[in-house]
Design a protein around this motif. Sequence first.
Motif, mmCIF file in Angstrom:
data_model
loop_
_atom_site.group_PDB
_atom_site.id
_atom_site.type_symbol
_atom_site.label_atom_id
_atom_site.label_comp_id
_atom_site.label_asym_id
_atom_site.label_seq_id
_atom_site.Cartn_x
_atom_site.Cartn_y
_atom_site.Cartn_z
ATOM 1 N N PRO A 187 0.824 -1.214 0.000
ATOM 2 C CA PRO A 187 0.000 0.000 0.000
ATOM 3 C C PRO A 187 0.857 1.263 0.000
ATOM 4 N N VAL A 188 0.510 2.209 -0.849
ATOM 5 C CA VAL A 188 1.177 3.518 -0.867
ATOM 6 C C VAL A 188 0.083 4.573 -0.676
ATOM 7 N N LYS A 189 0.128 5.167 0.503
ATOM 8 C CA LYS A 189 -0.955 6.083 0.894
ATOM 9 C C LYS A 189 -0.941 7.373 0.075
ATOM 10 N N GLY A 190 -2.123 7.829 -0.284
ATOM 11 C CA GLY A 190 -2.263 9.127 -0.942
ATOM 12 C C GLY A 190 -3.372 9.917 -0.282
ATOM 13 N N GLU A 191 -3.055 11.109 0.210
ATOM 14 C CA GLU A 191 -4.094 11.986 0.763
ATOM 15 C C GLU A 191 -4.524 12.966 -0.329
ATOM 16 N N VAL A 192 -5.817 13.205 -0.385
ATOM 17 C CA VAL A 192 -6.397 14.017 -1.465
ATOM 18 C C VAL A 192 -7.436 14.957 -0.852
ATOM 19 N N LEU A 193 -7.503 16.171 -1.379
ATOM 20 C CA LEU A 193 -8.499 17.153 -0.908
ATOM 21 C C LEU A 193 -9.497 17.446 -2.020
#
Length: 395
Positions: A237-243
């Motif tokens: 898993p490679v986390k990505g935060e998005v707005l």
Amino acid sequence: MSEHPTLRTSEHTSDVLVVGGGIIGLVTAWRAAQRGLATAVVDPEPGGGAAQVAAGMLAAVTELHYGEQTLLGLNVASADRYPAFAAELTDLTGHDLGYRRCGTLAVALDADDRAHLRELHTLQRQSGLESEWLSGRECRRLEPMLAPGVRGGLRVDGDHQIDPRRLAAALLSACELAGVVFHRTWAERLVVERERATGAVTREGVRLGAGQVVLAAGSLSGRLPGVPDDVLPPVRPVKGEVLRLAVPARYAPFLSRTVRAVVRGSHVYLVPRENGELVVGATSEELGWDTTVTAGGVYALLRDAHELVPGITELPLTETRAGLRPGSPDNAPLLGPTELDGLLLATGHYRNGVLLTPVTGDALAHALVTGELPEEARPFTPRRFTAAALTEQPA
Ligand code: GLY
């Protein structure tokens, strides 16, 4: 994990069982069903997964990286299929996918960025891709909200966007129309009999039998119990935060195309939807299964996006979310048959899951029917990661 010494025999058998109902699992199931295969999907929440977070850039050209020219071929093949793919899905389901041929502008904020973008431009041209170098002034003429300090950029009209949430909903409807059966629960383990994958057992202990099983569980694909170690996909898993922000009508059109940059070494992109949503992404963090939205992640995204487009601080912030990209050792997907008879993979799409959806559906349907990958997908065989392949010396 609990044991199921006595499995409930079930009438649930299909030609194909897809483990995972994200966009990759759904497109595989839909295309398989279209080929006449009785197909089932097991997932507690089909249509969920990373597509609920992703921005939906179809960025084969602007996301080109050194050393990924083989992946580029697949990315371009999939981007080329998008117009017909989107039209087919919309005709079938009535869903508007938010497919927007708006183009992308990758900009540089300082001299280092400009040098980096110039190199990308050279690589793009060497790879036969279309992109145009613009001065800072030309960038701002195209996108007046850009910061005055923008030093230049690459205009790529061929890099489009789609709304992944709408794509997921449309694929779910397409599957239902094609007769795909949904088991809304977790697959707890793969069933292997006489060295062949023959189905999966659900959390409730129900056995779902199948002629072939496709493991398409995104970042979870590397940890389905029952999959032999030498076949288990090396996916992490490679986390990505998005707005998500909203552009009030009085500010429209805030941006007319996707705008992106590398700020202090991190990618930031702003993807404007026709409905007024502005998606800002994405962090890239190797933190295991954590999907917490952090103050630091939101701060970094807003800080970098603000450097690019100062006016964003005026916009309402409507959503913050984190998802997990299924990363693979070479950043490319694992597609098709494995060393275990009856088990195929459709996973490891990393940063390109939305882009690669059309070509993945076609490749997996072809593999399920013929036993082989089509030409364009052959470099992405999971067999490239078997012990034998990894120890093979180049000639
Ligand atoms: N392809 C965009 C991302 O993974 O952030």
